[in-house]
Motif scaffolding. Structure first.
Motif, short mmCIF file in Angstrom:
data_model
loop_
_atom_site.label_atom_id
_atom_site.label_comp_id
_atom_site.label_asym_id
_atom_site.label_seq_id
_atom_site.Cartn_x
_atom_site.Cartn_y
_atom_site.Cartn_z
N ARG A 160 2.98 65.05 68.88
CA ARG A 160 2.19 65.98 68.06
C ARG A 160 1.68 67.14 68.90
NH1 ARG A 160 -1.33 65.25 63.32
NH2 ARG A 160 0.16 66.78 62.61
N VAL A 161 1.22 66.82 70.10
CA VAL A 161 0.68 67.87 70.97
C VAL A 161 1.78 68.89 71.27
CG1 VAL A 161 -0.27 68.35 73.26
CG2 VAL A 161 -1.09 66.37 71.96
N ARG A 162 2.98 68.39 71.58
CA ARG A 162 4.09 69.29 71.91
C ARG A 162 4.48 70.15 70.70
NH1 ARG A 162 8.12 65.65 75.72
NH2 ARG A 162 6.56 65.17 77.32
N GLU A 163 4.46 69.49 69.53
CA GLU A 163 4.83 70.19 68.31
C GLU A 163 3.86 71.32 67.98
OE1 GLU A 163 6.35 66.56 65.83
OE2 GLU A 163 4.84 67.66 64.67
N LEU A 164 2.57 71.04 68.18
CA LEU A 164 1.55 71.91 67.60
C LEU A 164 0.88 72.87 68.57
CD1 LEU A 164 -0.12 69.24 65.30
CD2 LEU A 164 1.48 71.03 64.61
N SER A 165 1.08 72.68 69.89
CA SER A 165 0.41 73.57 70.84
C SER A 165 1.14 74.90 70.92
CB SER A 165 0.38 72.94 72.23
OG SER A 165 -0.35 71.75 72.20
N ALA A 166 0.42 75.98 70.64
CA ALA A 166 1.03 77.30 70.76
C ALA A 166 0.98 77.78 72.21
CB ALA A 166 0.31 78.28 69.85
N LYS A 167 -0.05 77.40 72.91
CA LYS A 167 -0.25 77.82 74.30
C LYS A 167 -0.39 76.59 75.19
CE LYS A 167 -1.13 82.29 73.34
NZ LYS A 167 -0.32 83.40 73.86
N VAL A 168 -0.08 76.78 76.46
CA VAL A 168 -0.12 75.68 77.43
C VAL A 168 -0.89 76.13 78.66
CG1 VAL A 168 1.30 74.12 78.85
CG2 VAL A 168 2.15 74.92 76.63
#
Ligand SMILES: Nc1ncnc2c1ncn2[C@@H]1O[C@H](COP(=O)(O)OP(=O)(O)OP(=O)(O)O)[C@@H](O)[C@H]1O
Ligand SMILES: [Mg+2]
Lengths: 363, 250
Positions: free
Chosen positions: A76-84
């Motif tokens: 989910r984190v990978r799917e939804l994070s726009a920025k890192v």
């Protein structure tokens, strides 16, 4: 990562699933629910004023995933994070000063946070992640150590008691690199962390330590997974927990998997739990799977028990009042791990918080 | 001047088969400056007597009383008994992982004295006491009794006695496990505290060897949970020669 042989599809977990059966899903505020929108916000940050260190914020599209995952939270984190958040330690850099990454909190609306940490060849650093305040957070931190790198990684969960935190810290450890991780979980209403490790070269070593202290109503869960996926790597796992108060709850899993090709593996894991009152419950499940006999050593231990009355009697018989005797023993129990941090201020802060919680719990 | 009065003390322990009576009416009075040796066969209840006076939770008092200077000891918490001036050197000192000897000693001294000892004089006091018991100063940084040899644990008990200066000390087989030199050093330590603070001593032992260093004023024979004979130092010699056969009914 090979937690299971078949990769899972992203979905909403239920308590019928082995990996989620201990977690009170209703307390997650929708963090696990694929139908709930999670905010994307870079909540972790730090100053990159030290030489050899760069801390930047990148577009997710520019940060490829370096590991596979079947953890629903990571997905989910990978799917939804726009920025890192990107933390880069340059090759050969030796940063003596601890690098602090601090969490900023805004609201209890569920949100995701993605961080990648990279240590270049033969670099050395200490990174301290400080989590305080109130939040509903799903996060992934992926840490890559190139050959010969050395990272002292400290993750502090000093949350307020309404915080909800699902986290996955995954380390990929290069040839002759050393990853020392210490997870300290004291706050939060529900904290579920997955410290996991895979190896990328021989001679690599992981030391995963942690302490947790759950008081009334807290659910603190740690699921360690060490994947000995190649020869001549070492791992040590040592987690200690204490529980006090009605419905204080901890869950500890230590999965160590030694693949058929992982000859020369050296591993030992231990989890100790101290039950300080009635009504608290600790689950402790060490699990060692070994596919080759050509190893240096593999072992595990797990204990869950009450205070040793003989120890308390001994201290009390020297005039030390019962509450101080108990404090001494608990302090000693946790100090074995906390004193190894080499960060005296944090050691002091952690021990003070434990003592304050103890006093609250026993009053 | 202090007095420990044990009157008709009866003590039981709970076992899987119910309560088991161990002490069956012990009478003994110890005054400051006196040394009472207690000798008796294994399992006769000597440690039970010692632990009961110190307040170990395992033992249930079923009758009798223990008074220190007229005050009921059995009503006190364990730490209160120590503060009142009782000290028990245990037969099997307990390991306390994670608690350093120096921290432990300082915490105990603070509790007993009612205030924290002054840092500067305290460090010297501990060093001196350790040196006189031939203990390596490195022990101060080790965890309480953890990994100590049998004899080292016993020295550590007497070190505590020197620093805490009780009114009445109960030494439960402090001589067991000591080598010849350690026995002399530890005995000298006991005599030092006894002479400088005029303490009363209950010395539980199986051997007359320690009684050559610490001269008993009285020797009591303990069998089946009570004192069955009393005498002077000569009684110990007789016991060593003849054993306990005449006191133990088959
Ligand atoms: N939990 C228990 N269940 C049954 N018997 C017990 C229990 N605890 C103590 N006892 C018994 O109480 C008796 C007295 O024990 P104690 O330790 O006081 O003997 P002692 O005189 O000090 O012996 P020693 O010379 O061997 O040190 C022993 O017979 C012991 O087995
Ligand atoms: Mg005994």
């Amino acid at each position: 990562m090979t937690l299971n042989s078949n990769l899972l599809e992203s979905h909403t977990p239920t308590s019928r699933e082995e990996l989620w059966r201990f977690t009170p899903l209703a307390k997650l505020r929708g963090l696990h629910d694929v139908d709930v929108t999670l905010n994307s916000r870079v909540s972790l940050g730090g100053a990159s004023s030290l030489s050899g260190l760069a801390i930047t914020i990148a577009d997710a599209s520019d940060v490829p995933n370096t590991s596979e995952t079947n953890d629903l939270v990571s997905m989910r984190v990978r799917e939804l994070s726009a920025k890192v958040l990107k933390v880069e330690i340059a090759k050969d850099a030796e940063i003596a000063e601890p690098i602090y990454l601090t969490r900023t909190v805004e609201s209890l609306d569920p949100e995701v946070s993605r961080t990648v940490i990279h240590l270049g060849t033969n670099s050395r650093a200490t990174i301290v992640v400080e989590n305080t305040g109130s939040i509903t957070l799903a996060e992934e931190i992926v840490i890559t150590l190139d050959s010969g790198a050395h990272l002292n990684f400290v993750s502090l969960q000093e949350w307020e008691n309404d915080a909800v935190h699902l986290g996955h810290h995954h380390a990929i450890i290069g040839k002759d690199a050393t990853f020392n991780s210490t997870v300290i979980t004291l706050g939060g209403s529900l904290v579920r962390l997955l410290p996991t490790v895979e190896y990328a070269g021989p001679g690599s070593s992981a030391e995963l330590s942690g302490i947790y202290f759950a008081t009334s109503g807290q659910h603190l869960e740690h699921r360690i997974h060490v994947d000995h996926n190649l020869p001549h790597a070492k791992s040590r796992v040592n987690y200690k927990g204490a529980l006090s108060g009605d419905k204080a709850r901890t869950v500890w899993f230590g999965d160590v998997f030694i693949h058929a090709n992982a000859e020369g593996t050296d591993t030992y894991e231990v989890n100790r739990n101290l039950l300080l009152s009635d009504g608290a419950r600790a689950d402790s499940v060490p699990n060692l799977e070994i596919e080759t006999g050509e190893i240096v050593g593999a072992g595990h231990a797990s204990t869950t028990g009450r205070f040793d009355d003989e120890q308390l009697f001994y201290l009390e018989s020297r005039g030390i009042p019962a509450n101080i005797a108990r404090q001494l023993v608990i302090r000693g129990f946790f100090l074995e791990i906390v004193s190894k941090l080499g960060l005296p201020e944090i050691e002091e802060r952690i021990m003070n918080r434990i003592e304050a919680e103890l006093e609250k719990a026993s009053s | 001047m202090s007095t420990l009065e044990i009157k008709n003390l009866q003590v039981a322990v709970s076992t899987d088969e119910g309560m088991k009576q161990i002490l069956r009416g012990v009478d003994l009075t110890i005054n400051s400056g006196e040394t009472h040796a207690i000798m008796g066969p294994n399992g006769s209840g000597k440690s039970t007597l010692a632990y009961s006076i110190a307040g170990h939770p395992k033992y249930t008092i079923t009758g009798g009383s223990v008074l220190l200077d007229g005050v009921d000891v059995l009503e006190m918490r364990v730490d209160e008994r120590a503060k009142a001036g009782l000290f028990l050197a245990m037969q099997y000192p307990v390991e306390v992982p994670g608690v350093s000897v120096s921290n432990f000693l300082r915490t105990a001294a603070t509790a007993i004295r009612g205030e924290a000892p002054k840092v500067r004089t305290w460090v010297g006091e501990v060093k001196e006491a350790m040196a006189s018991l031939n203990m390596d100063p490195a022990f101060a940084e080790r965890n309480v009794n953890e990994g100590f040899s049998g004899g080292e644990k016993k020295r550590h008990e007497i070190l505590q006695m020197e620093l805490l200066k009780p009114k009445i000390a109960i030494l439960d087989e402090t001589d067991s496990g000591l080598d010849v030199d350690a026995l002399r050093i530890v005995s000298e330590g006991v005599n030092r505290v006894k002479d400088s603070h005029n303490i009363g001593i209950m010395l539980i032992t199986h051997y007359t060897r320690i009684l050559r260093y610490i001269t008993p004023d009285y020797v009591h024979v303990f069998a089946a949970g009570r004192i069955v004979e009393e005498g002077g130092a000569e009684l110990a010699e007789k016991l060593e020669e003849k054993g306990y056969a005449e006191y133990v009914t088959a």
